[in-house]
Design a protein around this motif. Structure first.
Motif, PDB file in Angstrom:
ATOM      1  N   HIS B 194     -44.849  16.584  29.274  1.00  0.00           N
ATOM      2  CA  HIS B 194     -44.087  15.409  28.886  1.00  0.00           C
ATOM      3  C   HIS B 194     -42.743  15.907  28.373  1.00  0.00           C
ATOM      4  CE1 HIS B 194     -47.864  13.108  28.925  1.00  0.00           C
ATOM      5  NE2 HIS B 194     -48.397  14.186  28.394  1.00  0.00           N
ATOM      6  N   CYS B 229     -40.327   9.212  26.907  1.00  0.00           N
ATOM      7  CA  CYS B 229     -40.806  10.397  27.617  1.00  0.00           C
ATOM      8  C   CYS B 229     -39.880  10.605  28.797  1.00  0.00           C
ATOM      9  CB  CYS B 229     -42.237  10.233  28.103  1.00  0.00           C
ATOM     10  SG  CYS B 229     -42.778  11.692  29.027  1.00  0.00           S
ATOM     11  N   GLU B 231     -40.064  13.237  31.065  1.00  0.00           N
ATOM     12  CA  GLU B 231     -40.594  14.003  32.196  1.00  0.00           C
ATOM     13  C   GLU B 231     -41.732  13.206  32.822  1.00  0.00           C
ATOM     14  OE1 GLU B 231     -39.575  17.365  33.177  1.00  0.00           O
ATOM     15  OE2 GLU B 231     -40.689  16.701  34.949  1.00  0.00           O
ATOM     16  N   HIS B 232     -41.640  12.998  34.129  1.00  0.00           N
ATOM     17  CA  HIS B 232     -42.680  12.261  34.841  1.00  0.00           C
ATOM     18  C   HIS B 232     -44.047  12.859  34.535  1.00  0.00           C
ATOM     19  CE1 HIS B 232     -45.045  10.416  37.894  1.00  0.00           C
ATOM     20  NE2 HIS B 232     -45.084  11.480  38.659  1.00  0.00           N
ATOM     21  N   CYS B 233     -44.957  12.036  33.951  1.00  0.00           N
ATOM     22  CA  CYS B 233     -46.224  12.589  33.507  1.00  0.00           C
ATOM     23  C   CYS B 233     -47.405  11.799  34.033  1.00  0.00           C
ATOM     24  CB  CYS B 233     -46.257  12.657  31.985  1.00  0.00           C
ATOM     25  SG  CYS B 233     -45.952  11.060  31.209  1.00  0.00           S
ATOM     26  N   HIS B 237     -46.183   6.913  32.637  1.00  0.00           N
ATOM     27  CA  HIS B 237     -44.982   7.575  32.132  1.00  0.00           C
ATOM     28  C   HIS B 237     -43.972   6.557  31.599  1.00  0.00           C
ATOM     29  CE1 HIS B 237     -41.400   9.927  31.922  1.00  0.00           C
ATOM     30  NE2 HIS B 237     -40.882   9.410  32.997  1.00  0.00           N
ATOM     31  N   MET B 240     -44.627   5.321  28.034  1.00  0.00           N
ATOM     32  CA  MET B 240     -44.950   6.310  27.014  1.00  0.00           C
ATOM     33  C   MET B 240     -43.831   6.276  25.969  1.00  0.00           C
ATOM     34  SD  MET B 240     -46.157  10.145  27.570  1.00  0.00           S
ATOM     35  CE  MET B 240     -46.149  11.339  26.249  1.00  0.00           C
TER      36      MET B 240
END
Ligand code: HEM
Ligand SMILES: [Cu+2]
Ligand SMILES: [Cu+2]
Lengths: 620, 262, 213
Positions: B194, B229, B231-233, B237, B240
């Motif tokens: 993340h 967030c 970063e693609h998680c 996502h 988040m």
């Protein structure tokens, strides 16, 4: 098949074969560089259609995220919730869209069309060779690529859908099946597709380098090579040296995904509040791997890869610019030097994608140094192009419009690189739409415009016909305006903090005010997408019914213009021409004509000057 | 007809320059609420310098494409070489870049410097799709965690048998920060990567599983802001999302205690 | 790799590059014609080996990073590996012996030595498989520890390349039997030998990297 088939006896035997068989060998499993180049090109364009369509869906979602798209739900039942006629996009579909859009565009379109497509069409013609060094390998490389395309496209239809971990496929997201639906079968297909792509690109690279080093015609010294040929050479070298790192990484990812190893997976993974335990039920399944390792290996390829897309476009642009400016290329040697510098530096800057990744900050410093340095040769190229235009006599045909378009995009996209290269501002800008703006202008845009320019410029050598100039200009203007309209505003929303790869930005309060800008961008993108119809119409119509082209319709100087349009099998019906000068001799007041072709022998006056100056003082 | 294209291109380029410059001077950055003003300055300096180059090169491009069009009669200048000119623009560019480099490295060193000794410790652990925030409590020590203990009720695997763990304060998606006091944040992740992004604070740090990364900064203004967030998680996502609340130091303990009760 | 690379290298001449097109009258009689600096086939092979090496550079960097981590538990190599290594080295030696026969105008003496090369190569692959089984019997599996993973993966990838080498070997052997290589030729079998020796060198490198350093 070996080269034996090319011996005269084999040729005679071929002539007796059935007509259909001849067609197969001539156009399907051809070993002729031009046919293979066109196969690559057309396949890449088909892939571009797919990836472009995905982009349109992404844009619709970003502009109107919670909207009910009834029609789209019918078209893509897997992507929209159809239950009760409710056509809102699913988040898993969105992740799949941007992953596959990026992967297909970067590898299967913009590495393929300029490099494998135009590289194959142009290298033997510009180098003065009858064909590539290894024609069989060349054909094999195309069909390997084709398999890669099929694998990548079919991944949409497997299990839980295509890969959804981003085109950068960072593990653990791409390694753990439970992390995102696309990491089930889809990611496996992604890896296999990539390995086929890399295998094909490697075969192509071996051919490119060997041909350019070994098969240049007499007199074509390195410093007489056209910029396109230089770019193709460096691109092939970059590919050969950088892609193997990604193969290694892909293999390790396969092992992590399927065989329980822990190259990229650290100890202590807990998914959905459940520890991922090994078979003993007491310890973790994965132990001690490093997710950062993948990022290093990926970007060790990734940064050279962005130049693999870019360098051919820089080469095309130099060649086209000069032809239509009717003026020699300014600073040829520094242009070649800049290409070498960019290619060399591209191997030591990969960490600029990882400033906030948790990598050691000292490493970050080293990567910032390399990255900022790369701006110098990039700037040199722009200045040289501008100096080339100064005092020129420009003819704004379609190819020229694309070429100045590349210059414009290279300026706009390159400057934002300077922001990102400074590691501290990158803290704010990393993973925002600012980065999306940066690379769409410089990498995607310049490469795309380069391909369009090259298509209209070398169309005679592809199909023996001219493309329609009016349609071409219309296509340029729609594309140019909407390309900027789509990607330039992304700078602004990126600075405002708009994240990348986000299904619904308006969950965040601070992004809500940006929705109107996103809608504007989407409208621009939709026009951009639809105006590509102009290109496809022009392409197919001109290929079959365009005006017949003469040998040298643009009064250009390169060797490709010394043979028929399209060139016959073997490229020159007679002997291969010998080269006597550089390719950019325009507007020389000592000559009656305004351009002197590369194969024209030196005049008596020139010989005298040369003799007086010594044998190798002046290369051109 | 031919000349029209050059004119159009010149006009389009001028339009681009005007629009781009106008919109770049708008205040796009989210209002700054931390001590990282130097990052904003670096962004502004980049804007001014690259903006000047942008304007200059584009205007030249526009002028040349309009001015130097083929008239069908005369030839272009036979001019393709000028070592003095080439060296000077290479060196000038290099010099400008070195200035950027010097400033960038200094700034980077400052951002990554050791936190002040009295900085408040906070731990932020990303998981699909939430931010677990943990304060050490009165003892000033974070309790031990063991990911094997992680469960629905104990998402970060806090080891309750550790004496330091008893007074730890745990919050979900709520980050309380003291005004004008340095905080050092230990960023971690339970599952995938993340990225802990505080747009108003010029803070972004990837949260990696298997690794703890420490960053520090000083919140400067009170108010409520957002955690994103970056970063693609995975599927969630986009949601988040968390909240940052900066409160005056005097009210910090109470605000935290109130939040923990909820 | 295609048979393109297998093509017997012909002696360098000034106009070789025209082969690809094969247009009648196109070859060798022009003023121009390609200037050949190296034999394209050999050059291409070296280039390919450079690419292959880069892949192992990638693996090496990954291995180094992992090895420096504190929780490294080393794997003890089975003794069989050393025997396998000797077998592979021997196969390279017999290959050189075969080439010496060719150079010494003794084409009939080539194929026994060449056969030995292939047989030793096959023996090596069998030995590697046996080494895997020994390890598995001792309870060291692929995913057991990072060292195990690297050993199985790298030896496996090397083995696959050696299998490709064996296919190439079969082609070369048939050609040698038919006396297709010119006696006295300095570079007969050269391309195959380059690839084969590369794999021997690669294995020794991997062995040093995995178990000695
Ligand atoms: C003046 C030269 C350039 C500089 C200084 C530069 C700098 C950078 C930096 C620092 C980043 C990382 C930003 C981030 O993720 O936070 C970046 C991203 C990127 N650049 Fe450049 N760049 C330059 C030219 C190029 C060129 C020529 C291309 C393409 C041919 C390119 C393509 C990309 C791509 C694709 C990304 C983003 C990849 C991703 O995260 O998905 N850049 N650039
Ligand atoms: Cu990069
Ligand atoms: Cu996320």
């Amino acid at each position: 098949m070996t080269d034996m088939a090319h011996a005269p006896e084999a040729h005679a035997a071929e002539a007796h074969a059935h007509a259909e068989e001849a067609f197969i060998w001539k156009y399907v499993f051809s070993k002729n560089h031009r046919v293979i180049g066109i196969q690559y090109y057309v396949t890449a364009m088909v892939m571009a259609l797919v990836a472009g369509l995905l982009a349109m869906l992404i844009r619709l979602q970003l502009a109107w995220p919670q909207r009910d798209w009834g029609v789209l739900a019918k078209l893509f039942p897997m992507g929209y919730d159809v239950g009760g006629g409710f056509g809102v996009m699913r988040p898993e579909f969105y992740a799949m869209l941007f992953t596959m859009h990026g992967t297909i565009m970067v590898f299967f379109v913009l590495s393929t069309a300029p490099v494998s497509g135009f590289g194959n069409i142009l290298i033997p013609l510009q180098a003065g060779a009858r064909d590539m060094a290894f024609p069989f390998l060349n054909g094999l490389s195309y069909w390997t690529f084709f398999v890669g395309c099929v694998v990548i496209l079919s991944s949409f239809f497997v299990g839980a859908g295509a890969a959804a971990g981003g085109w950068t496929a960072y593990p653990p997201l791409s390694a753990l099946k439970g992390a995102v639906p696309g990491s089930e079968t889809g990611q496996t297909f992604w890896i296999i597709g990539m390995v086929f792509f890399i295998a094909s690109f490697t075969m192509g690279g071996l051919n490119f380098v060997t041909t350019i080093i070994n098969l240049r015609t007499k007199g074509l010294t390195p410093l007489r090579m056209p910029m396109t040929l230089w770019a193709m050479f460096l691109v092939a070298v970059l590919g050969l040296l950088a892609f193997p790192a990604l193969v290694a990484a892909c293999l390790m990812l396969i092992f992590d995904r399927h065989f329980g190893t822990s190259f990229f997976l650290p100890t202590g993974l807990v998914l959905n509040n459940v520890p991922l335990l090994g078979p003993d039920g007491k310890t973790f399944l994965h132990q001690g791997g490093s997710p950062l390792l993948w990022q290093h290996l990926f970007w060790f390829l990734g940064h050279p890869e962005v130049y693999i897309l870019m360098l051919p476009a820089l080469g095309f642009t130099s060649d086209i610019l000069v032809t239509f400016a009717r003026k020699p290329l300014f600073g040829y040697k520094s242009m070649v030097g800049a290409l070498w510098a960019i290619a060399g530096l591209s191997f030591i800057v990969w960490g600029h994608h990882m400033f906030v990744s948790g990598m050691n900050p000292y490493l970050g410093m080293a990567f910032a140094v390399g990255t900022i340095l790369i701006a110098v040769p990039s700037a040199v190229k722009v200045f040289n192009w501008l100096a080339t235009l100064r005092g020129a006599r420009i003819r704004f045909n379609t190819p020229m419009l694309w070429a100045v378009g590349v210059v414009s995009l290279f300026i706009s996209g390159g400057l934002s690189g300077v922001w990102l290269a400074q590691s501290a501002p990158d803290i704010q800008l990393h993973d925002t739409m600012f980065v999306a703006a940066h690379f769409h202008l410089i990498m995607a845009g310049a490469a795309l415009f380069g391909v369009f320019g090259a298509t209209s410029y070398w169309f005679p050598k592809m199909f023996g016909r001219m493309m329609n100039d009016t349609l071409g200009k219309a296509h340029f203007w729609f594309t140019f305006v909407t390309y900027y309209g789509t990607f330039f505003p992304m700078h602004y929303i990126g600075i405002a903090g708009h994240l990348r790869r986000i299904y619904d930005p308006y969950q965040y309060e601070f992004l809500k005010p940006l929705q109107p800008i996103n809608q504007l961008i989407t409208i621009s993108a939709l026009i951009l997408g639809s105006s590509q119809i102009l290109f496809f119409v022009n392409f197919f119509w001109s290929a079959f019914a365009g005006k017949k082209a003469t040998e040298n319709p643009w009064q250009a100087n390169g060797l490709e213009w010394t043979t028929a349009s399209p060139p016959p099998h073997g490229n020159w019906p007679g002997p291969i021409p010998e080269v006597h000068r550089w390719p950019y001799e325009y507007a020389n007041p000592d000559f009656p004509k305004d351009h002197v072709m590369q194969h024209e022998p030196l005049t008596a006056a020139e010989m005298e000057v040369k003799a007086a100056e010594g044998p190798s003082r002046h290369e051109h | 007809m031919g000349r029209l294209q050059g004119l159009l291109f010149a006009l389009a380029t001028v339009a681009l320059v005007v629009l781009a410059t106008f919109y770049f001077t708008r205040p796009w950055l989210p209002p700054l609420k931390s001590d990282r003003i130097a990052i904003d300055h670096a962004i502004w300096l980049s804007l001014v310098v690259t903006g000047a180059v942008f304007i200059l090169t584009n205007l030249l491009l526009a002028y040349f494409s309009w001015r130097y069009q083929d008239d069908g009669r005369t030839r272009a200048a036979y001019w393709h070489h000028n070592p003095r000119l080439e060296w000077s623009w290479t060196l000038v560019t290099a010099l400008i870049m070195c200035t950027f480099l010097f400033k960038a490295l200094n700034l980077w060193a400052a951002v990554n410097a050791e936190p002040p000794a009295d900085a408040m410790l906070i731990e932020v652990t990303g998981q699909q799709f939430a931010w677990n925030v943990r304060y050490p409590g009165p003892d000033g020590m974070l309790g031990r965690t063991d990911h094997l203990l992680a469960s629905q009720e104990n998402p970060i695997g806090l080891d309750k048998s550790d004496p330091h763990a008893a007074d730890d304060v745990l919050l979900l998606n709520q980050l309380y920060l003291p005004q004008d006091r340095a905080v050092r944040v230990q960023v971690r992740s339970m599952d995938v990567i993340h990225s802990f992004f505080l747009p108003n604070f010029r803070v972004k740090q990837d949260a990696l599983p298997g690794m703890t990364v420490q960053i520090w900064f000083t919140p400067k203004e009170t108010g409520d802001f957002e955690i994103a967030c970056a970063e693609h998680c995975g599927l969630g996502h986009y949601r988040m999302r968390g909240q940052v609340h900066v409160v005056p130091v005097a009210q910090f303990d109470k605000a935290l205690a109130d939040a923990a009760v909820q | 790799m295609s048979t393109e690379v297998l093509r017997k290298p012909s002696r360098p001449g000034p106009h070789r590059g025209g082969e690809g097109g094969g247009e009648p009258g196109g070859d060798g009689n022009g003023r121009g014609g390609p200037e050949v600096f190296f034999d394209p086939g050999r050059f291409g092979l070296w280039l390919f080996l450079a690419t292959l090496s880069m892949m192992f550079v990638g693996f090496t960097s990954a291995y180094m990073v992992r090895r420096l981590a504190p929780d490294w538990t080393p794997l003890r190599p089975p003794g069989l590996l050393w025997i396998n290594t000797a077998v592979l080295l021997l196969s390279s030696a017999t290959l050189e012996a075969a080439r010496r026969r060719l150079r010494g105008w003794n084409p009939a003496g080539v194929s026994p030595w060449l056969t030995a090369t292939g047989a030793l190569g096959a023996l090596f692959v069998a030995g590697q498989l046996a080494a895997w089984r020994v390890l598995a019997a001792r309870g060291y599996f692929l995913s057991g520890s990072p060292h195990n993973s690297f050993f199985y993966m790298l030896s496996g990838i090397h083995g696959l390349h050696l299998l490709v080498g064996l296919v190439w070997f079969a082609v070369v052997l048939v050609k040698a039997r038919r006396l297709a290589y010119t006696p006295g030729e300095a570079d007969g079998l050269g391309m195959f030998a380059t690839y084969w020796h590369f794999l021997t060198g690669l294995w020794i490198y991997l062995l040093l990297l995995l178990f000695v350093l």
